[in-house]
Design an enzyme around this catalytic site. Structure first.
Site, PDB file in Angstrom:
ATOM      1  N   ILE A  27     -18.480  72.056  20.745  1.00  0.00           N
ATOM      2  CA  ILE A  27     -17.049  71.839  20.580  1.00  0.00           C
ATOM      3  C   ILE A  27     -16.719  70.340  20.637  1.00  0.00           C
ATOM      4  CG2 ILE A  27     -14.783  72.304  21.648  1.00  0.00           C
ATOM      5  CD1 ILE A  27     -16.159  74.760  20.275  1.00  0.00           C
ATOM      6  N   SER A  28     -17.565  69.562  21.329  1.00  0.00           N
ATOM      7  CA  SER A  28     -17.412  68.108  21.407  1.00  0.00           C
ATOM      8  C   SER A  28     -16.002  67.646  21.788  1.00  0.00           C
ATOM      9  CB  SER A  28     -17.853  67.456  20.088  1.00  0.00           C
ATOM     10  OG  SER A  28     -19.192  67.760  19.811  1.00  0.00           O
ATOM     11  N   ARG A  84     -17.568  73.392  11.615  1.00  0.00           N
ATOM     12  CA  ARG A  84     -18.368  72.243  12.034  1.00  0.00           C
ATOM     13  C   ARG A  84     -19.603  72.108  11.157  1.00  0.00           C
ATOM     14  NH1 ARG A  84     -19.622  69.365  17.679  1.00  0.00           N
ATOM     15  NH2 ARG A  84     -20.906  67.761  16.752  1.00  0.00           N
ATOM     16  N   HIS A 109     -20.096  57.067   6.266  1.00  0.00           N
ATOM     17  CA  HIS A 109     -18.677  57.219   6.609  1.00  0.00           C
ATOM     18  C   HIS A 109     -17.794  57.137   5.357  1.00  0.00           C
ATOM     19  CE1 HIS A 109     -19.660  57.400  10.745  1.00  0.00           C
ATOM     20  NE2 HIS A 109     -19.997  56.138  10.871  1.00  0.00           N
ATOM     21  N   ASP A 144     -18.841  66.128  11.057  1.00  0.00           N
ATOM     22  CA  ASP A 144     -20.044  65.548  11.665  1.00  0.00           C
ATOM     23  C   ASP A 144     -21.175  65.372  10.659  1.00  0.00           C
ATOM     24  OD1 ASP A 144     -21.405  64.512  13.818  1.00  0.00           O
ATOM     25  OD2 ASP A 144     -22.208  66.446  14.448  1.00  0.00           O
ATOM     26  N   GLY A 145     -22.008  64.369  10.937  1.00  0.00           N
ATOM     27  CA  GLY A 145     -23.238  64.200  10.162  1.00  0.00           C
ATOM     28  C   GLY A 145     -23.227  63.045   9.171  1.00  0.00           C
ATOM     29  N   ASN A 146     -22.220  62.180   9.254  1.00  0.00           N
ATOM     30  CA  ASN A 146     -22.155  61.051   8.317  1.00  0.00           C
ATOM     31  C   ASN A 146     -23.367  60.124   8.432  1.00  0.00           C
ATOM     32  OD1 ASN A 146     -19.666  62.031   7.657  1.00  0.00           O
ATOM     33  ND2 ASN A 146     -18.493  60.395   8.605  1.00  0.00           N
ATOM     34  N   GLU A 164     -14.685  59.045  22.531  1.00  0.00           N
ATOM     35  CA  GLU A 164     -16.066  58.668  22.868  1.00  0.00           C
ATOM     36  C   GLU A 164     -16.698  57.774  21.785  1.00  0.00           C
ATOM     37  OE1 GLU A 164     -14.937  61.968  23.277  1.00  0.00           O
ATOM     38  OE2 GLU A 164     -14.652  61.387  25.371  1.00  0.00           O
ATOM     39  N   ASN A 165     -16.113  57.770  20.600  1.00  0.00           N
ATOM     40  CA  ASN A 165     -16.693  56.994  19.488  1.00  0.00           C
ATOM     41  C   ASN A 165     -16.645  55.475  19.707  1.00  0.00           C
ATOM     42  OD1 ASN A 165     -15.659  59.335  16.884  1.00  0.00           O
ATOM     43  ND2 ASN A 165     -17.612  59.151  17.926  1.00  0.00           N
ATOM     44  N   TRP A 174     -26.575  61.788   7.221  1.00  0.00           N
ATOM     45  CA  TRP A 174     -26.557  61.881   5.770  1.00  0.00           C
ATOM     46  C   TRP A 174     -27.042  60.558   5.163  1.00  0.00           C
ATOM     47  CZ3 TRP A 174     -24.165  59.139   1.868  1.00  0.00           C
ATOM     48  CH2 TRP A 174     -24.130  59.752   0.600  1.00  0.00           C
TER      49      TRP A 174
HETATM   50  C1  FPP Z   1     -19.242  61.893  12.482  1.00  0.00           C
HETATM   51  O1  FPP Z   1     -20.466  61.591  11.894  1.00  0.00           O
HETATM   52  C2  FPP Z   1     -18.184  61.125  11.928  1.00  0.00           C
HETATM   53  C3  FPP Z   1     -17.439  60.164  12.566  1.00  0.00           C
HETATM   54  C4  FPP Z   1     -17.643  59.714  13.952  1.00  0.00           C
HETATM   55  C5  FPP Z   1     -16.378  59.491  11.856  1.00  0.00           C
HETATM   56  C6  FPP Z   1     -15.637  60.348  10.905  1.00  0.00           C
HETATM   57  C7  FPP Z   1     -15.131  59.492   9.870  1.00  0.00           C
HETATM   58  C8  FPP Z   1     -14.959  59.851   8.585  1.00  0.00           C
HETATM   59  C9  FPP Z   1     -15.200  61.194   8.026  1.00  0.00           C
HETATM   60  C10 FPP Z   1     -14.527  58.880   7.612  1.00  0.00           C
HETATM   61  C11 FPP Z   1     -13.375  58.109   8.032  1.00  0.00           C
HETATM   62  C12 FPP Z   1     -12.209  58.922   8.205  1.00  0.00           C
HETATM   63  C13 FPP Z   1     -11.119  58.697   7.519  1.00  0.00           C
HETATM   64  C14 FPP Z   1      -9.923  59.546   7.783  1.00  0.00           C
HETATM   65  C15 FPP Z   1     -11.041  57.667   6.502  1.00  0.00           C
HETATM   66  P1  FPP Z   1     -21.538  60.871  12.792  1.00  0.00           P
HETATM   67  O2  FPP Z   1     -21.455  59.414  12.548  1.00  0.00           O
HETATM   68  O3  FPP Z   1     -21.376  61.311  14.212  1.00  0.00           O
HETATM   69  O4  FPP Z   1     -22.854  61.431  12.187  1.00  0.00           O
HETATM   70  P2  FPP Z   1     -24.164  61.860  12.973  1.00  0.00           P
HETATM   71  O5  FPP Z   1     -23.822  63.128  13.680  1.00  0.00           O
HETATM   72  O6  FPP Z   1     -25.146  62.053  11.864  1.00  0.00           O
HETATM   73  O7  FPP Z   1     -24.522  60.733  13.892  1.00  0.00           O
END
Ligand code: FPP
Length: 240
Positions: A192-193, A185, A34, A17-19, A64-65, A22
């Site tokens: 737990i999401s 996490r 990502h 989490d947190g992409n 949910e994504n 970030w």
């Molecule tokens: C959560 O961060 C991350 C995701 C929903 C996607 C995860 C994807 C990757 C790590 C990269 C792609 C995966 C592969 C296997 C190539 P968020 O977007 O929910 O961040 P936030 O909590 O800051 O909104």
């Protein structure tokens, strides 16, 4: 940091989490968050394999994504598709076996093909098992297991009294894998999401405020060390 052999976890699960945060923090587009997240995954899998972990499960895309903007969903699918192509060589070089869990329904055809190819191309590898959760939801997983169990019971393949925990586990996506010992996490939330609801019943949880793209092998090691210092009782008395 020294690593002790005692109480070494077998299976670690990670909610990556947190992409987005970030990227936002750096005034960068979400995509880059990502992309950097995918790089962190590569680093952590390599490291986990090196220190002898047997199983790692990561949450890459939840049921949910799909609610996210279409452009973001397409980008994650594209990233996944590229990752599955570019990583095959790395997986084979490092003896990594790839598996998936989640529903295939709704996934782009090309992603499904790449997934099948990655499984086939790495099936004889004997190192770490990388289990990628894609289009995964814990409640959906339990429901599909119940539906299949009910169908098999109706067909006479199962008797009601045969439906025990072990039977149930054979109908989950994780059939054959041990339950995670440790759930990590990053991203600062303590939730737990909808991740591995059945399987994490007794997992230890370790969280950090660091966002996933900034997560490091040192943090991973720290989580393992803290896990090793915890006392797991599985609802009973002291076990060690
Ligand atoms: C959560 O961060 C991350 C995701 C929903 C996607 C995860 C994807 C990757 C790590 C990269 C792609 C995966 C592969 C296997 C190539 P968020 O977007 O929910 O961040 P936030 O909590 O800051 O909104």
């Amino acid at each position: 940091m020294e690593l002790e052999k005692e109480n070494f976890p077998k299976h670690i699960a990670i909610i990556m989490d947190g992409n987005r945060r970030w990227a936002k923090q750096r005034n960068l587009p979400t995509k880059l968050g990502h992309k950097e997240g995918a790089k962190t995954l590569e680093k952590i899998v390599r490291y986990a394999n090196k220190i002898g972990l047997e199983y790692i499960t990561v949450y890459a895309f939840s049921t949910e994504n799909w609610k996210r903007p279409v452009t973001e969903v397409s980008f994650i699918m594209e990233l996944l598709s590229r990752y599955l192509t570019s990583e095959i060589e790395e997986f084979n070089r490092n003896n990594v076996q790839v598996r998936f869990m989640g529903s295939r329904e709704g996934l782009p055809e090309v992603v499904k093909q790449k997934m099948d190819h990655a499984v086939e191309a790495t099936k004889n590898n004997t190192g770490i098992i990388l289990n990628l959760a894609i289009n995964y939801g814990g409640q959906a997983e339990i429901l599909q297991a119940i539906q299949r169990i009910a169908a098999d019971t109706e067909k006479g393949l199962l008797k009601v009294e045969d439906i025990q925990a072990e039977t149930f586990e054979n109908y989950l996506y994780t059939a054959g894998l041990p339950a995670p010992d440790l759930l990590i996490r990053p991203g600062g939330d303590n939730r737990i999401s909808n991740f591995m609801l059945w399987q994490i019943a007794y997992a230890e949880i370790w969280t950090t405020d660091a966002y996933w793209p900034a997560f490091t092998p040192e943090m991973f090691l720290q989580a393992i060390k803290e896990y090793q210092g915890r006392e797991r009782r599985f609802g009973g008395l002291v076990t060690k």
